[in-house]
Design a protein around this motif. Structure first.
Motif, PDB file in Angstrom:
ATOM      1  N   MET A  46      50.055  84.414 -15.593  1.00 58.41           N
ATOM      2  CA  MET A  46      49.870  83.340 -14.533  1.00 58.41           C
ATOM      3  C   MET A  46      50.040  83.389 -13.733  1.00 58.41           C
ATOM      4  N   ASP A  47      50.506  84.240 -13.148  1.00 58.40           N
ATOM      5  CA  ASP A  47      50.533  84.552 -11.724  1.00 58.40           C
ATOM      6  C   ASP A  47      49.736  85.756 -11.243  1.00 58.40           C
ATOM      7  N   ASP A  48      47.705  85.246 -11.159  1.00 56.36           N
ATOM      8  CA  ASP A  48      47.322  83.745 -10.313  1.00 56.36           C
ATOM      9  C   ASP A  48      46.741  83.429 -11.142  1.00 56.36           C
ATOM     10  N   GLN A  53      43.689  91.871  -4.397  1.00 54.52           N
ATOM     11  CA  GLN A  53      44.880  92.669  -3.914  1.00 54.52           C
ATOM     12  C   GLN A  53      46.201  91.317  -2.774  1.00 54.52           C
ATOM     13  N   GLU A  54      46.460  90.451  -3.797  1.00 53.93           N
ATOM     14  CA  GLU A  54      47.213  89.480  -2.975  1.00 53.93           C
ATOM     15  C   GLU A  54      48.985  89.794  -3.246  1.00 53.93           C
ATOM     16  N   GLU A  55      49.528  90.464  -4.585  1.00 50.97           N
ATOM     17  CA  GLU A  55      50.679  91.507  -4.520  1.00 50.97           C
ATOM     18  C   GLU A  55      51.023  91.913  -3.956  1.00 50.97           C
ATOM     19  N   VAL A  56      49.573  92.341  -3.316  1.00 50.50           N
ATOM     20  CA  VAL A  56      50.252  93.711  -2.380  1.00 50.50           C
ATOM     21  C   VAL A  56      50.288  93.570  -0.988  1.00 50.50           C
ATOM     22  N   VAL A  83      58.533  83.789 -13.067  1.00 53.65           N
ATOM     23  CA  VAL A  83      57.351  84.455 -11.798  1.00 53.65           C
ATOM     24  C   VAL A  83      57.176  85.844 -11.850  1.00 53.65           C
ATOM     25  N   HIS A  84      56.214  86.694 -11.903  1.00 55.12           N
ATOM     26  CA  HIS A  84      56.651  88.238 -12.628  1.00 55.12           C
ATOM     27  C   HIS A  84      57.599  88.731 -13.348  1.00 55.12           C
ATOM     28  N   SER A  85      57.117  87.983 -14.748  1.00 55.97           N
ATOM     29  CA  SER A  85      57.295  88.849 -15.400  1.00 55.97           C
ATOM     30  C   SER A  85      57.037  88.846 -16.850  1.00 55.97           C
TER      31      SER A  85
HETATM   32 CO    CO Z   1      52.766  87.222  -8.023  1.00 56.81          CO
END
Ligand code: CO
Ligand code: ZN
Length: 328
Positions: free
Chosen positions: A157-159, A187-190, A296-298
């Motif tokens: 869901m993110d994102d 590459q937002e998550e990194v 979030v992040h699960s």
């Molecule tokens: Co995130």
């Protein structure tokens, strides 16, 4: 909209491998925007042309994942994280690689840190594993999207829910005086990498990131003012950005004009694409509209459909007005 949420959350797209997501978005938007461009980092920019102020909306296309670091002689895969993966959620999880190979995560008897975990892809020898995977291959959680009525759970869901908000906004926005860029960033998550380069190239007058934020409404949750189902959250600050005060008030005023529910968000740790957008070139007034999200992040991130609708409504109204006249 629920169909698109399912399609986008079930797509494969760890940081650096966002192509599947871009393809879905392009197909979805082909009749609603004037042009598409994939920029040099790989972000997709869909543009609705206009003569007025330039507004950049950003939702990241990537999701957290795992990367293979080592294959042992019995064919077990060791891995490291891509983005903020919390290890206490990994034991027993199924993961899927780009080409559809599935594995399950196992745990050594001592400890539960990532270096005590491995992915079992059902082989018995290193050579057999090497026919299927390579060092540096990426995997993501394998979880289907479930419709619970007002609420939905899915991985990513993110994102991808932010991507859905951008798609719906592009479809519903008609005759805006502004030029609007819908940026599906990589590459937002990194480390929010794609949004900065896109903002540099686009030189927008304002930037709004659309991303998830955590909530404080579950049993014994860490204090957080945001709840699921109480409307979009207009960000005041997170670790990457203090929302531009004028843009923040503009969003709040717009929500008030619509007489719709909204929340104010202060996120103590975590960043968004608004950070690099705000700091590109000589600076850009930047803010965030957040979709309240549990877990979030699960592999099972939960959203409320009413909040998602609220985000779209707020964005459409904010972009329908002349942003130059509003002082941007
Ligand atoms: Co995130
Ligand atoms: Zn995010």
């Amino acid at each position: 909209m629920k169909e698109l949420i399912k399609k986008l959350t079930e797509a494969y797209g760890p940081s650096g491998s966002e192509e599947q997501v871009m393809d879905i978005v392009k197909a979805e938007l082909k009749d609603s925007v004037d042009s598409f461009e994939i920029d040099k980092m790989g972000s997709l920019i869909a543009t609705k042309k206009g003569n007025g102020a330039k507004a950049m909306l950003a939702a990241h296309a990537d999701e957290i994942g795992l990367i293979i670091t080592h294959i042992d002689k019995e064919g077990f895969l060791r891995f490291s994280s891509v983005g903020g993966v919390s290890t206490n959620r990994l034991d027993g999880m199924r993961v899927v690689f780009a080409h559809g190979l599935v594995g399950t995560i196992g745990l050594e008897k001592s400890g539960n840190s990532m270096d005590k975990m491995y992915i079992d892809i059902g082989v018995t020898k290193k050579e057999e594993a090497q026919e299927k995977v390579n060092i540096g291959d990426f995997a993501v959680f394998r979880q289907d999207c479930v419709d619970m009525g007002n609420r939905m759970i899915a991985k990513a869901m993110d994102d991808r829910i932010g991507c859905v908000v951008l798609v719906e906004t592009a479809k519903r926005l008609k005759n805006s005086p502004n030029e609007v860029y819908f940026a599906f960033t990589v590459q937002e998550e990194v480390g929010c990498r794609g949004a900065g380069t896109s903002a540099y190239a686009l030189e927008p007058d304002i930037g709004i990131a659309v991303d998830v934020t955590r909530t404080g409404d579950t049993p014994e949750a860490r204090t957080m003012e945001v709840s699921l189902g109480k409307g979009p959250a207009i960000k005041v600050r997170d670790s990457s950005v203090i929302a531009h005060p004028k843009l923040r008030s503009y969003l709040v005023e717009t929500a008030k004009e619509l007489d719709m529910p909204y929340q104010l968000e202060v996120l103590e740790s975590g960043g968004t694409d608004a950070g690099p957008i705000q700091r590109s070139r000589g600076g850009v007034p930047a803010g965030v509209i957040s979709i309240p999200t549990r877990y979030v992040h699960s592999p099972s991130e939960m959203i409320d459909i009413g909040d998602v609708e609220g985000c779209v409504k707020l964005l459409v109204a904010a972009l329908q007005k002349d942003l130059h006249e509003a002082g941007f």
